[in-house]
Design a protein around this motif. Structure first.
Motif, short mmCIF file in Angstrom:
data_model
loop_
_atom_site.label_atom_id
_atom_site.label_comp_id
_atom_site.label_asym_id
_atom_site.label_seq_id
_atom_site.Cartn_x
_atom_site.Cartn_y
_atom_site.Cartn_z
N GLY A 53 15.16 -47.74 51.14
CA GLY A 53 14.79 -46.38 50.78
C GLY A 53 13.30 -46.11 50.84
O GLY A 53 12.82 -45.12 50.28
N VAL B 133 19.47 -39.54 48.66
CA VAL B 133 18.97 -39.30 50.01
C VAL B 133 20.10 -38.77 50.90
O VAL B 133 21.27 -39.09 50.69
N PRO B 134 19.76 -37.95 51.88
CA PRO B 134 20.78 -37.40 52.77
C PRO B 134 21.13 -38.35 53.90
O PRO B 134 20.42 -39.33 54.16
N PHE C 111 18.48 -40.02 56.60
CA PHE C 111 17.26 -40.22 55.82
C PHE C 111 16.19 -40.96 56.61
O PHE C 111 15.00 -40.68 56.50
N ASP C 112 16.62 -41.91 57.45
CA ASP C 112 15.64 -42.72 58.17
C ASP C 112 14.76 -41.90 59.10
O ASP C 112 13.62 -42.26 59.36
N LEU D 69 14.34 -38.40 58.56
CA LEU D 69 13.88 -37.21 57.84
C LEU D 69 12.73 -37.50 56.88
O LEU D 69 11.93 -36.62 56.59
N ALA D 70 12.66 -38.71 56.37
CA ALA D 70 11.84 -38.99 55.19
C ALA D 70 10.36 -39.21 55.50
O ALA D 70 9.56 -39.33 54.57
N GLY E 24 12.83 -41.25 48.75
CA GLY E 24 13.55 -40.00 48.51
C GLY E 24 12.92 -39.08 47.49
O GLY E 24 12.89 -37.85 47.70
N GLU F 297 12.75 -35.74 50.01
CA GLU F 297 14.15 -35.43 50.28
C GLU F 297 14.99 -35.14 49.05
O GLU F 297 15.99 -34.42 49.13
N ASP G 85 17.55 -32.16 49.07
CA ASP G 85 19.00 -32.39 49.07
C ASP G 85 19.69 -31.64 47.95
O ASP G 85 20.85 -31.24 48.08
#
Length: 336
Positions: free
Chosen positions: A49, A173-174, A177-178, A180-181, A186, A190, A194
């Motif tokens: 994460g 996390v959505p 995530f990998d 978007l973040a 998170g 995010e 979310d």
């Protein structure tokens, strides 16, 4: 030289004075004792994460009570907001219920519902309410990419509606995530996003209209939902936007205003001003996000809340009144 400990003590005293006494903390987390394998799995999840270190140390009853006693908090509603299997949810809920039974005047329980298996989640609604005496429930924002408007969750919401349940909604996390973040954990970006994704999904699905007896409490003042609320009720309802259940602008606003919101890590004007545009102060409750919120950050937010001019003393006092309305079992235990 200013003593930081005195600053914190003064902030807590100021907040207690303005709110009329100790606070009820609706947003606090716990973890059952971890096996060696469980600890290894937790650390691996933190690395995946984007955390460079665990956000908090091990949870214990003793450390939670010490935090509460030092920060003007009478009761914490404990939750474990994770995507859990049915067996994991039972383990977490059983441990939380044990803590509550041993300290009935200091802790309540928001039972985890394993929505990855909706049928098991329905059973856990009944078990947690009837056998464990849970005060409410905790859901997360998505279950492997399925958001709360997903029809697979309808039976779970029907069971919660039948119980007139209070549900804390906590972000995770959505999917994706990998990418978007931007390499950040998170909670940085995010989580607030979310929360908004799942609430908007539920609004279009009319979840809050179809199940009006559920009281939803949104973590962190609803994330970015207050900022986007007007956009959702205008641009989001244009003819080229899918709206199969025909939700109207008034219904969008009605659903958003009917939700409850906690103050965990969300007490500055850039959080409270948009929030007060979409709901009333009697729909706000106190949350700390202890322990992962980080003690220094939590204390800074409590100081900001103690100084805010956006909420009157009366409004701050309503936090606990609203919380006892949302969690009537808590009041019954306190009166016993």
């Amino acid at each position: 030289m200013v003593n930081p400990e005195n600053d914190v003590a003064n902030a807590i005293a100021r907040l207690r004075q303005r709110s009329g006494g100790d606070l009820i903390d609706v947003h606090a987390h716990y973890t059952p004792p971890l096996t060696e394998a469980g600890l290894a799995g937790l650390l691996a999840s933190f690395r995946a994460g984007n955390f460079t270190a665990p956000p908090a140390g091990p949870w214990s009853v003793e450390s939670a009570l010490e935090f509460m006693d030092g920060h003007g908090i009478s009761v914490q509603m404990l939750s474990s907001p994770n995507r859990l299997t049915p067996d994991e949810a039972k383990t977490h809920n059983d441990f939380g219920a044990k803590v509550m039974r041993e300290h009935p005047d200091r802790f309540g329980l928001l039972a985890n519902l394993p929505l990855i298996d909706p049928a098991s989640a329905v059973s856990e609604v009944d078990r947690a309410a009837e056998e464990l005496g849970a005060d409410g429930f905790v859901l997360v924002t998505n279950y492997d990419g399925a958001y709360l408007g997903d029809p697979r969750f309808t039976d779970v919401f029907a069971a919660l509606d039948d119980k007139r349940a209070t549900v804390l909604l906590h972000p995770v996390v959505p999917a994706g995530f990998d990418v978007l973040a931007c390499g950040r954990p998170g909670p940085v970006i995010e989580f607030p996003m979310d929360t908004t994704r799942t609430i908007v999904d539920a609004i279009y699905a009319r979840v809050f209209l179809d199940f009006p007896n559920i009281n939803f409490v949104l973590s962190h003042a609803g994330g970015v939902l207050p900022i986007l609320a007007e956009r959702i009720s205008s641009t989001g309802l244009l003819p080229w936007v899918s709206n199969p259940r025909g939700v109207t602008k008034d219904e969008v606003r009605q659903q958003i205003a009917g939700l409850f919101y906690d103050t965990a890590l969300a007490t500055s004007p850039n959080a409270l001003l948009p929030l007060l545009e979409i709901t009333s102060p009697d729909h706000i409750v106190f949350g700390s996000d202890y322990p992962p919120g980080d003690l220094e950050v939590i204390e800074a937010h409590m100081d900001a809340l103690s100084r805010t001019t956006l909420l009157s003393d009366h409004h701050l006092a309503e936090f606990s009144t609203t919380a006892t309305t949302l969690f009537p079992h808590l009041k019954a235990r306190s009166d016993a």
